[in-house]
Scaffold this active site. Structure first.
Site, PDB file in Angstrom:
ATOM      1  N   GLY A   1       1.278  -1.388  -0.146  1.00 29.37           N
ATOM      2  CA  GLY A   1      -0.021   0.380   0.076  1.00 29.37           C
ATOM      3  C   GLY A   1       0.303   1.166  -0.436  1.00 29.37           C
ATOM      4  O   GLY A   1       1.878   1.500  -0.635  1.00 29.37           O
ATOM      5  N   CYS A   2       0.630   2.375   0.709  1.00 33.25           N
ATOM      6  CA  CYS A   2       1.273   3.686   0.815  1.00 33.25           C
ATOM      7  C   CYS A   2       2.567   3.338   0.855  1.00 33.25           C
ATOM      8  O   CYS A   2       2.304   2.985   2.553  1.00 33.25           O
ATOM      9  CB  CYS A   2      -0.315   4.322   1.698  1.00 33.25           C
ATOM     10  SG  CYS A   2       0.693   6.285   1.775  1.00 33.25           S
ATOM     11  N   PHE A   3       3.164   3.155   0.668  1.00 29.78           N
ATOM     12  CA  PHE A   3       4.303   4.013   0.871  1.00 29.78           C
ATOM     13  C   PHE A   3       5.159   4.478   2.597  1.00 29.78           C
ATOM     14  O   PHE A   3       5.933   4.411   3.096  1.00 29.78           O
ATOM     15  CB  PHE A   3       5.575   3.188   0.208  1.00 29.78           C
ATOM     16  CG  PHE A   3       5.811   4.188  -0.955  1.00 29.78           C
ATOM     17  CD1 PHE A   3       5.679   5.993  -0.374  1.00 29.78           C
ATOM     18  CD2 PHE A   3       7.254   4.575  -1.981  1.00 29.78           C
ATOM     19  CE1 PHE A   3       5.825   6.840  -1.752  1.00 29.78           C
ATOM     20  CE2 PHE A   3       6.787   5.264  -2.654  1.00 29.78           C
ATOM     21  CZ  PHE A   3       6.394   6.512  -2.474  1.00 29.78           C
TER      22      PHE A   3
END
Length: 221
Positions: A53-55
């Site tokens: 997902g969002c890093f």
């Protein structure tokens, strides 16, 4: 994170953005521990890439493991466009995943602990999304070049799949493959939540524990 048209499928070859021949500038040192982001890393340090997902939130999960983590960084991998920008990755037309590079000492922190953190920190059954973050760059991915590490990753996937099924979850969609080229993300993305503690983090796990069969010890053991 930026909001672009949300692609749920990988781009066709004729849709791939051209990119550029030179790397984008990024941070020189890790904001939390001060070590060189790009190395060279000391002898014995191994690396793996994780997409969950969002890093921004994903990177924090790994640097917070503490001992055994040499350095973490965020970037783009498993795609086609050379040296992509964040904005290009968000179009879905580079093929890349948002990933965390983890450089670690396996003598201090076993690879299995990284696997446990990976599996328990996101929902690997969601395909091209993680929660409200939708797009191919948010797919679940585990990227390692060493055959033994890849086999370990695949075994952990199979064990976790059983645990998820027992709790009513669907099939794991995580891709496990060779990392290919890794491109460091722009400086402002590196250790983003250390610089912006109240920043966005859409990361959430399933609540299902990574089973003992993965060879990973829990923090309480």
């Amino acid at each position: 994170m930026l909001f672009f048209r949300k692609r749920a499928e990988m781009p066709a070859p004729d849709q791939i953005l051209p990119g550029r021949p030179t790397p984008l500038p990024t941070a020189e040192r890790h904001f939390v521990n001060g070590r060189a982001l790009k190395g060279p890393y000391p002898e014995g340090i191994e690396t793996a890439l994780f997409g969950l997902g969002c890093f921004w939130g994903a990177e924090r999960k790994f640097w917070q493991l503490g001992d055994g983590i040499w350095v973490t960084a965020v970037g783009y991998a498993a795609g086609t466009t050379p040296n992509p920008t964040y904005e290009e990755v968000c179009t879905g037309l580079t093929g890349h995943n948002e990933v965390v590079l983890v450089a670690y000492d396996p003598a201090v922190l076993p690879f299995g602990q990284l696997l446990r953190t990976f599996w328990e920190s996101h929902d690997p059954t969601q395909g091209m999304r993680q929660g409200n973050d939708v797009g191919t760059q948010y797919r679940s991915g585990l990227y390692v070049s060493d055959p033994e590490r890849r086999a370990e990753a695949e075994a952990s996937r199979d064990a976790y799949a059983q645990a998820l099924r027992a709790k009513g979850f669907g099939s794991i969609t995580t891709e496990i493959r060779d990392p290919g080229p890794f491109y460091f993300a722009e400086a402002y993305h590196q250790q983003y939540l250390a610089k912006n503690p109240a920043g966005y983090c859409g990361l959430g796990g399933t609540g299902v524990a990574c089973p003992v069969g993965t060879g990973v010890r829990s923090a309480a053991e």
